[in-house]
Scaffold this active site. Structure first.
Site, PDB file in Angstrom:
ATOM      1  N   PRO A 174       0.820  -1.220   0.000  1.00  0.00           N
ATOM      2  CA  PRO A 174       0.000   0.000   0.000  1.00  0.00           C
ATOM      3  C   PRO A 174       0.853   1.269   0.000  1.00  0.00           C
ATOM      4  CG  PRO A 174       0.218  -0.770   2.230  1.00  0.00           C
ATOM      5  CD  PRO A 174       1.069  -1.682   1.380  1.00  0.00           C
ATOM      6  N   ASN A 179       0.740   3.851   2.432  1.00  0.00           N
ATOM      7  CA  ASN A 179       0.927   4.625   3.676  1.00  0.00           C
ATOM      8  C   ASN A 179       2.362   4.589   4.213  1.00  0.00           C
ATOM      9  OD1 ASN A 179       0.485   1.942   4.348  1.00  0.00           O
ATOM     10  ND2 ASN A 179      -0.651   2.404   6.217  1.00  0.00           N
ATOM     11  N   LYS A 189       4.410  -5.359  -6.570  1.00  0.00           N
ATOM     12  CA  LYS A 189       3.589  -4.283  -7.130  1.00  0.00           C
ATOM     13  C   LYS A 189       3.417  -3.201  -6.079  1.00  0.00           C
ATOM     14  CE  LYS A 189      -0.623  -3.016  -7.474  1.00  0.00           C
ATOM     15  NZ  LYS A 189      -0.521  -1.535  -7.400  1.00  0.00           N
ATOM     16  N   GLU A 248      -0.262   2.573  -6.504  1.00  0.00           N
ATOM     17  CA  GLU A 248      -0.284   3.560  -7.599  1.00  0.00           C
ATOM     18  C   GLU A 248      -0.078   4.992  -7.086  1.00  0.00           C
ATOM     19  OE1 GLU A 248      -2.589   1.391  -6.749  1.00  0.00           O
ATOM     20  OE2 GLU A 248      -4.625   2.213  -6.823  1.00  0.00           O
ATOM     21  N   PRO A 250      -6.585  -3.407  -9.899  1.00  0.00           N
ATOM     22  CA  PRO A 250      -7.411  -4.361 -10.657  1.00  0.00           C
ATOM     23  C   PRO A 250      -6.721  -4.895 -11.919  1.00  0.00           C
ATOM     24  CG  PRO A 250      -8.666  -2.409 -10.035  1.00  0.00           C
ATOM     25  CD  PRO A 250      -7.230  -2.109  -9.718  1.00  0.00           C
ATOM     26  N   GLU A 305      -2.211  -8.558   5.416  1.00  0.00           N
ATOM     27  CA  GLU A 305      -2.163  -7.593   6.517  1.00  0.00           C
ATOM     28  C   GLU A 305      -3.160  -6.512   6.149  1.00  0.00           C
ATOM     29  OE1 GLU A 305      -1.879  -4.769   8.541  1.00  0.00           O
ATOM     30  OE2 GLU A 305       0.150  -4.292   7.872  1.00  0.00           O
ATOM     31  N   LEU A 306      -4.298  -6.495   6.851  1.00  0.00           N
ATOM     32  CA  LEU A 306      -5.444  -5.703   6.382  1.00  0.00           C
ATOM     33  C   LEU A 306      -5.805  -4.569   7.343  1.00  0.00           C
ATOM     34  CD1 LEU A 306      -7.450  -8.829   5.159  1.00  0.00           C
ATOM     35  CD2 LEU A 306      -5.824  -7.436   3.870  1.00  0.00           C
ATOM     36  N   CYS A 338      -2.761   1.316   9.511  1.00  0.00           N
ATOM     37  CA  CYS A 338      -3.778   0.267   9.662  1.00  0.00           C
ATOM     38  C   CYS A 338      -4.012  -0.032  11.130  1.00  0.00           C
ATOM     39  CB  CYS A 338      -3.367  -0.973   8.895  1.00  0.00           C
ATOM     40  SG  CYS A 338      -1.677  -1.425   9.218  1.00  0.00           S
ATOM     41  N   GLU A 368     -12.895   2.086   9.196  1.00  0.00           N
ATOM     42  CA  GLU A 368     -11.561   2.656   9.182  1.00  0.00           C
ATOM     43  C   GLU A 368     -11.602   4.009   8.470  1.00  0.00           C
ATOM     44  OE1 GLU A 368      -8.823   0.064   7.161  1.00  0.00           O
ATOM     45  OE2 GLU A 368      -7.262   0.478   8.614  1.00  0.00           O
ATOM     46  N   ILE A 369     -11.281   5.093   9.178  1.00  0.00           N
ATOM     47  CA  ILE A 369     -11.308   6.430   8.551  1.00  0.00           C
ATOM     48  C   ILE A 369      -9.997   6.697   7.829  1.00  0.00           C
ATOM     49  CG2 ILE A 369     -11.560   8.912   8.986  1.00  0.00           C
ATOM     50  CD1 ILE A 369     -13.221   8.169  11.495  1.00  0.00           C
ATOM     51  N   PHE A 370      -8.908   6.214   8.371  1.00  0.00           N
ATOM     52  CA  PHE A 370      -7.573   6.381   7.793  1.00  0.00           C
ATOM     53  C   PHE A 370      -7.210   7.852   7.632  1.00  0.00           C
ATOM     54  CE2 PHE A 370      -4.181   4.038   5.420  1.00  0.00           C
ATOM     55  CZ  PHE A 370      -4.132   2.957   6.285  1.00  0.00           C
TER      56      PHE A 370
HETATM   57  P1  ADP Z   1      -6.225   1.414  -0.103  1.00  0.00           P
HETATM   58  O1  ADP Z   1      -7.691   1.570  -0.001  1.00  0.00           O
HETATM   59  O2  ADP Z   1      -5.486   1.710   1.130  1.00  0.00           O
HETATM   60  O3  ADP Z   1      -5.607   2.054  -1.315  1.00  0.00           O
HETATM   61  P2  ADP Z   1      -6.116  -1.139  -1.358  1.00  0.00           P
HETATM   62  O4  ADP Z   1      -6.365  -2.436  -0.687  1.00  0.00           O
HETATM   63  O5  ADP Z   1      -7.069  -0.707  -2.409  1.00  0.00           O
HETATM   64  O6  ADP Z   1      -6.001  -0.120  -0.187  1.00  0.00           O
HETATM   65  O7  ADP Z   1      -4.660  -1.087  -1.980  1.00  0.00           O
HETATM   66  C1  ADP Z   1      -3.544  -1.779  -1.495  1.00  0.00           C
HETATM   67  C2  ADP Z   1      -2.791  -2.367  -2.661  1.00  0.00           C
HETATM   68  O8  ADP Z   1      -3.632  -3.301  -3.312  1.00  0.00           O
HETATM   69  C3  ADP Z   1      -2.384  -1.358  -3.737  1.00  0.00           C
HETATM   70  O9  ADP Z   1      -1.119  -1.720  -4.251  1.00  0.00           O
HETATM   71  C4  ADP Z   1      -3.461  -1.520  -4.771  1.00  0.00           C
HETATM   72  O10 ADP Z   1      -3.079  -1.156  -6.075  1.00  0.00           O
HETATM   73  C5  ADP Z   1      -3.707  -3.024  -4.701  1.00  0.00           C
HETATM   74  N1  ADP Z   1      -5.013  -3.454  -5.217  1.00  0.00           N
HETATM   75  C6  ADP Z   1      -6.172  -2.753  -5.256  1.00  0.00           C
HETATM   76  N2  ADP Z   1      -7.150  -3.487  -5.854  1.00  0.00           N
HETATM   77  C7  ADP Z   1      -6.601  -4.676  -6.198  1.00  0.00           C
HETATM   78  C8  ADP Z   1      -7.082  -5.861  -6.846  1.00  0.00           C
HETATM   79  N3  ADP Z   1      -8.340  -5.965  -7.279  1.00  0.00           N
HETATM   80  N4  ADP Z   1      -6.225  -6.889  -7.023  1.00  0.00           N
HETATM   81  C9  ADP Z   1      -4.949  -6.805  -6.585  1.00  0.00           C
HETATM   82  N5  ADP Z   1      -4.434  -5.722  -5.982  1.00  0.00           N
HETATM   83  C10 ADP Z   1      -5.232  -4.655  -5.784  1.00  0.00           C
END
Ligand code: ADP
Length: 499
Positions: A166, A168, A191, A194, A225, A267-268, A301, A398-400
């Site tokens: 992520p 953060n 990865k 973004e 995605p 880790e969510l 988180c 979660e407000i973050f």
């Molecule tokens: P946040 O809401 O904090 O951005 P995400 O869970 O959307 O959290 O993002 C964490 C990571 O997961 C980023 O690298 C994001 O690009 C990736 N991600 C988001 N959607 C998907 C998906 N459908 N499949 C795989 N990775 C994803």
């Protein structure tokens, strides 16, 4: 709010953006589609750089490079000591370039430069040195099985690790994932998020300078995605490690299951309680609860995002927490003395303001903040709500962001029940001088980390991870090694059992 340090024209960082391409097989490359995406300066919303946008095809290329490096390359075959030396050389190079790396991190993410430079880059280095230390201490067992057999276990690298991180803590999430995977002899496709693709490319270049063979660490910048999903569902990826939201965690776990059943660590999210007991030193508790929530613009988180305060100290606590938030110094994160920079992007900024609105509409009392800070970029005023009820959205989701929600309680059993009444179970803070209260809470709270009279202590050796919907598995410490190892049982009959 302390606005003295806020500046209309942001400081220009002293670092150039040199690496914006994908890193595959030791080479910086454009994406196959030729597409790029912008990464923004959260202080202004202006574009810092356009970065190569990887998608499924680039992930394929990166996975083949990692596959080849694992199946045929030197990395898993060299001695553990050689691997350890490369990782240590990398740590030295990061230390040498610490100021540039910290500046890049702050520019892309918005966290204060002081935090990047004094806390995160040193912790990054520490984590790599910690795992370099493990590399040559990983070994199996000799097993006393029944019968005339010589039985041993080999601890082998798991193969190609897919890692999704992520925005953060871009550098620290890189370290938590790449450190143990490399120490165990795996190859990697990472990865990045973004929102924050820049620092990972910079340090990955240094890792190659330190002697990492080509194909061992491949980095694909891009969207979830497309690039993320392609990695999670890839048939040639042997293991997936993910940090992000619980919603996306469910998606990647399903993709992993539907493709090749690769094991997944997750880790969510969290909604961690911070419990202030009746005997607490209120001034210290206020300061710690403030730090637990507002650190990193509230974008953690494990943020202490449900502050439970005992009724006996509640009024005093609210007044002091309000004052502390009002005095929080917000402004350009490159300036000295700043405690809070902007949120990472416009989406998070808007989401936080929506939660604040929901808190007001839901009947919580707004004690401080509540609006954007300044007129430019993604700054949010440090915000405090009192009279928060368990069923309000701001107490459940979660407000973050920099929004502290304070709830009142009376009995210890009551606060245990309420603290545990969450789908999350990442962390908890406990503030008390009473050892019995601390012990009672420690054992009753269903969370992966309990910080007593402290918060956010992230040593390389301390495991981190969640109960319930906060995730699967642990990162850091010795526990992370098992995420990146296979155990092979080897059985050989003994020729002369009587010996
Ligand atoms: P946040 O809401 O904090 O951005 P995400 O869970 O959307 O959290 O993002 C964490 C990571 O997961 C980023 O690298 C994001 O690009 C990736 N991600 C988001 N959607 C998907 C998906 N459908 N499949 C795989 N990775 C994803």
């Amino acid at each position: 709010y302390s606005t003295s340090a806020a500046v209309e024209t942001p400081i220009t960082p002293s670092v150039k953006v040199n690496y914006t391409q994908l890193l595959i097989n030791g080479q910086f490359l454009d994406s196959i589609s030729g597409k790029t995406f912008p990464t923004f300066d959260p202080r202004t919303g202006e574009v810092i750089a356009n970065v190569a946008e990887g998608d499924a095809k680039d992930v394929d290329l990166a996975v083949s490079a990692a596959r080849k490096a694992f199946d045929e390359g030197p990395w898993p075959r060299m001695t553990a000591y050689e691997r350890s030396k490369i990782i240590l050389r990398f740590a030295d190079l990061v230390e040498k370039n610490a100021e540039e790396i910290a500046a890049l991190e702050t520019w892309d993410n918005g966290k204060t430069y002081e935090q990047s430079a004094k806390l995160e880059v040193p912790m990054f280095v520490r984590i790599f040195r910690y795992y370099a230390g493990w590399a040559d201490k990983i070994h199996g067992l000799t097993v006393p099985a029944d019968g005339s057999y010589n039985v041993q276990t080999l601890h082998e690298p798991i193969g190609v690790a897919g890692q999704i991180i992520p925005w953060n803590f871009p550098l620290l999430m890189f370290a938590w994932k790449v450190g143990p995977a490399l120490a165990c002899g795996n190859t990697i496709v990472l990865k990045t998020a973004e929102q924050t693709p820049l620092s990972a490319l910079y340090v990955a270049k240094l890792l190659h300078e330190a002697g990492l063979p080509e194909g061992v660490l491949n980095i694909v910048s891009g969207y979830g995605p497309t690039a993320g999903a392609a990695l999670a569902s890839h048939m040639e990826v042997d293991k997936l490690a993910f940090t992000g939201s619980t919603e996306t965690g469910k998606v990647v776990l399903e993709l992993a299951a539907k493709s090749n059943l690769k094991p997944v660590t997750l880790e969510l999210g969290g909604k961690s309680p911070f419990i202030v007991c009746e005997d607490a030193d209120v001034d210290k508790a206020v300061e710690m609860a403030h730090f637990a929530l507002f650190f990193n613009q509230g974008q953690c988180c494990c943020a202490g995002s449900r502050t439970f305060v005992h009724e006996k100290v509640y009024d005093e606590f609210i007044e002091k927490a309000r004052k502390r938030a009002v005095n929080r110094v917000v402004g350009d994160p490159f300036l000295g003395g700043i405690e809070q920079g902007p949120q990472v992007d416009g989406e998070q900024f808007k989401k936080i303001l929506r939660y604040i609105k929901s808190g007001i509409e839901g009947g919580a009392t707004l004690e401080a903040g509540g609006e954007r800070f300044g007129s430019k970029g993604y700054y949010v005023q440090p915000t405090v709500f009192s009279n928060v009820k368990d069923d309000m959205k701001i107490a459940q989701e979660e407000i973050f962001g920099p929004v502290q929600t304070i709830l009142k309680y009376k009995e210890i059993e009551e606060v245990i029940r309420r603290a545990n009444a969450s789908r999350y179970g990442l962390a908890a803070g406990v503030f008390t001088q009473n050892i019995n209260t601390a012990n009672r809470l420690t054992r009753a709270l269903r969370v992966g980390s309990v910080w007593i009279n402290c918060f956010d202590i992230f040593d390389a050796a301390i495991p981190f991870g969640g109960y319930k919907m906060s995730g699967h598995g642990r990162e850091k410490g010795i526990y992370s090694l098992s995420n990146y190892l296979q155990v092979k049982a080897v059985v050989t009959p003994l020729e002369n059992p009587a010996w």
